[in-house]
Design a protein around this motif. Structure first.
Motif, short mmCIF file in Angstrom:
data_model
loop_
_atom_site.label_atom_id
_atom_site.label_comp_id
_atom_site.label_asym_id
_atom_site.label_seq_id
_atom_site.Cartn_x
_atom_site.Cartn_y
_atom_site.Cartn_z
N SER A 118 38.74 -4.74 -47.86
CA SER A 118 38.71 -5.13 -46.45
C SER A 118 39.35 -4.04 -45.61
N GLN A 119 38.85 -3.94 -44.38
CA GLN A 119 39.41 -2.96 -43.44
C GLN A 119 39.38 -3.57 -42.05
N LYS A 120 40.51 -3.60 -41.40
CA LYS A 120 40.58 -4.05 -40.01
C LYS A 120 40.10 -2.92 -39.10
N THR A 121 39.28 -3.25 -38.12
CA THR A 121 38.81 -2.29 -37.14
C THR A 121 39.20 -2.79 -35.75
N SER A 122 39.31 -1.87 -34.82
CA SER A 122 39.71 -2.25 -33.46
C SER A 122 38.87 -1.51 -32.42
N GLY A 123 37.57 -1.60 -32.57
CA GLY A 123 36.67 -0.96 -31.63
C GLY A 123 35.85 0.12 -32.28
N PRO A 124 34.89 0.66 -31.53
CA PRO A 124 33.97 1.66 -32.09
C PRO A 124 34.70 2.88 -32.65
N GLY A 125 34.19 3.35 -33.76
CA GLY A 125 34.75 4.55 -34.37
C GLY A 125 34.63 4.51 -35.87
N LEU A 126 35.15 5.54 -36.50
CA LEU A 126 35.12 5.66 -37.95
C LEU A 126 36.49 5.35 -38.52
N TYR A 127 36.51 4.51 -39.55
CA TYR A 127 37.74 4.07 -40.21
C TYR A 127 37.65 4.49 -41.68
N GLU A 128 38.52 5.40 -42.06
CA GLU A 128 38.43 5.95 -43.42
C GLU A 128 38.91 4.95 -44.46
N ILE A 129 38.10 4.78 -45.51
CA ILE A 129 38.42 3.87 -46.61
C ILE A 129 38.43 4.61 -47.95
N LEU A 184 28.58 1.22 -52.75
CA LEU A 184 29.32 0.53 -51.69
C LEU A 184 28.32 -0.16 -50.80
N PHE A 185 28.60 -1.41 -50.44
CA PHE A 185 27.71 -2.18 -49.57
C PHE A 185 28.55 -2.92 -48.54
N ILE A 186 28.31 -2.66 -47.26
CA ILE A 186 29.04 -3.36 -46.20
C ILE A 186 28.33 -4.67 -45.90
N GLN A 187 29.08 -5.75 -45.83
CA GLN A 187 28.52 -7.09 -45.69
C GLN A 187 28.46 -7.53 -44.22
N HIS A 188 27.95 -6.64 -43.39
CA HIS A 188 27.86 -6.91 -41.95
C HIS A 188 26.61 -6.24 -41.39
N THR A 189 26.15 -6.71 -40.23
CA THR A 189 24.97 -6.13 -39.59
C THR A 189 25.30 -5.34 -38.33
N SER A 190 26.57 -5.26 -37.98
CA SER A 190 26.95 -4.52 -36.78
C SER A 190 28.00 -3.44 -37.07
N ALA A 191 28.08 -3.05 -38.33
CA ALA A 191 28.91 -1.93 -38.77
C ALA A 191 28.17 -1.29 -39.93
N SER A 192 28.52 -0.06 -40.25
CA SER A 192 27.82 0.64 -41.32
C SER A 192 28.80 1.50 -42.11
N LEU A 193 28.26 2.25 -43.05
CA LEU A 193 29.05 3.14 -43.89
C LEU A 193 28.53 4.56 -43.72
N THR A 194 29.41 5.52 -43.88
CA THR A 194 28.99 6.92 -43.84
C THR A 194 29.98 7.77 -44.63
N ARG A 196 31.10 -2.29 -32.94
CA ARG A 196 31.45 -3.33 -31.96
C ARG A 196 32.79 -3.02 -31.30
N ALA A 197 32.97 -3.58 -30.10
CA ALA A 197 34.20 -3.36 -29.34
C ALA A 197 35.33 -4.29 -29.81
N GLN A 198 35.00 -5.46 -30.32
CA GLN A 198 36.02 -6.42 -30.73
C GLN A 198 36.70 -5.99 -32.03
N THR A 199 37.86 -6.56 -32.26
CA THR A 199 38.56 -6.37 -33.53
C THR A 199 37.84 -7.17 -34.60
N HIS A 200 37.65 -6.55 -35.76
CA HIS A 200 37.02 -7.22 -36.90
C HIS A 200 37.77 -6.89 -38.17
N THR A 201 37.58 -7.70 -39.18
CA THR A 201 37.96 -7.34 -40.54
C THR A 201 36.66 -7.19 -41.30
N ARG A 202 36.35 -5.96 -41.68
CA ARG A 202 35.08 -5.65 -42.35
C ARG A 202 35.28 -5.69 -43.86
#
Length: 139
Positions: free
Chosen positions: A9-20, A40-50, A124-130
């Motif tokens: 899991s990774q908490k995000t706080s708005g658009p950008g790249l979060y290193e995992i 690796l597979f992200i279980q969301h439709t409004s965030a991705s992996l790179t 997304r702009a909102q805070t999420h836990t991805r």
């Protein structure tokens, strides 16, 4: 042949790249595998992996801004606006990037290049836990 799975899991706080990268490498170590394939597979439709450069943070800023220009948060452009003006653009950005990655495992580690890091690309702009499902197959 051995399988290993865990969810990170990774908490995000708005658009950008979060290193995992560190979390992924920890999962590789926990698997005990020396050689194999990491998926690796992200279980969301409004965030991705790179996989991107992790040496200069300007790369992440420029990439985030470039993708924002491709799908602007302008509700006059989309039908799907019920979840906010950034939701449909987030789906488009996710469709244009990756929701899964495959990386070889070598010597018990994801075989990344010197300047490569693994990132969740939050759209997304909102805070999420991805959540990212980690699956290793190997020996």
């Amino acid at each position: 042949m051995y399988h290993y799975q865990e969810t990170i899991s990774q908490k995000t706080s708005g658009p950008g790249l979060y290193e995992i990268t560190d979390k992924v490498q920890a999962a590789c170590r926990a698997s005990g595998m020396q050689t194999g394939l990491l998926t690796l597979f992200i279980q969301h439709t409004s965030a991705s992996l790179t996989i991107q450069e992790n040496a200069d943070p300007d790369v992440q800023t420029d990439l985030t801004q470039a993708v924002a220009r491709l799908a602007p948060a302008d509700p006059t452009l989309y039908r799907h606006t019920a979840e906010g003006p950034d939701d449909m653009p987030a789906h488009i950005k996710s469709a244009l990037t990756d929701v899964s990655l495959s990386i070889p495992v070598q010597n018990g580690r994801a075989a990344l290049g010197v300047w490569q890091g693994i990132y969740i690309f939050e759209h997304r702009a909102q805070t999420h836990t991805r959540r990212v499902l980690v699956h290793l197959l190997g020996d």
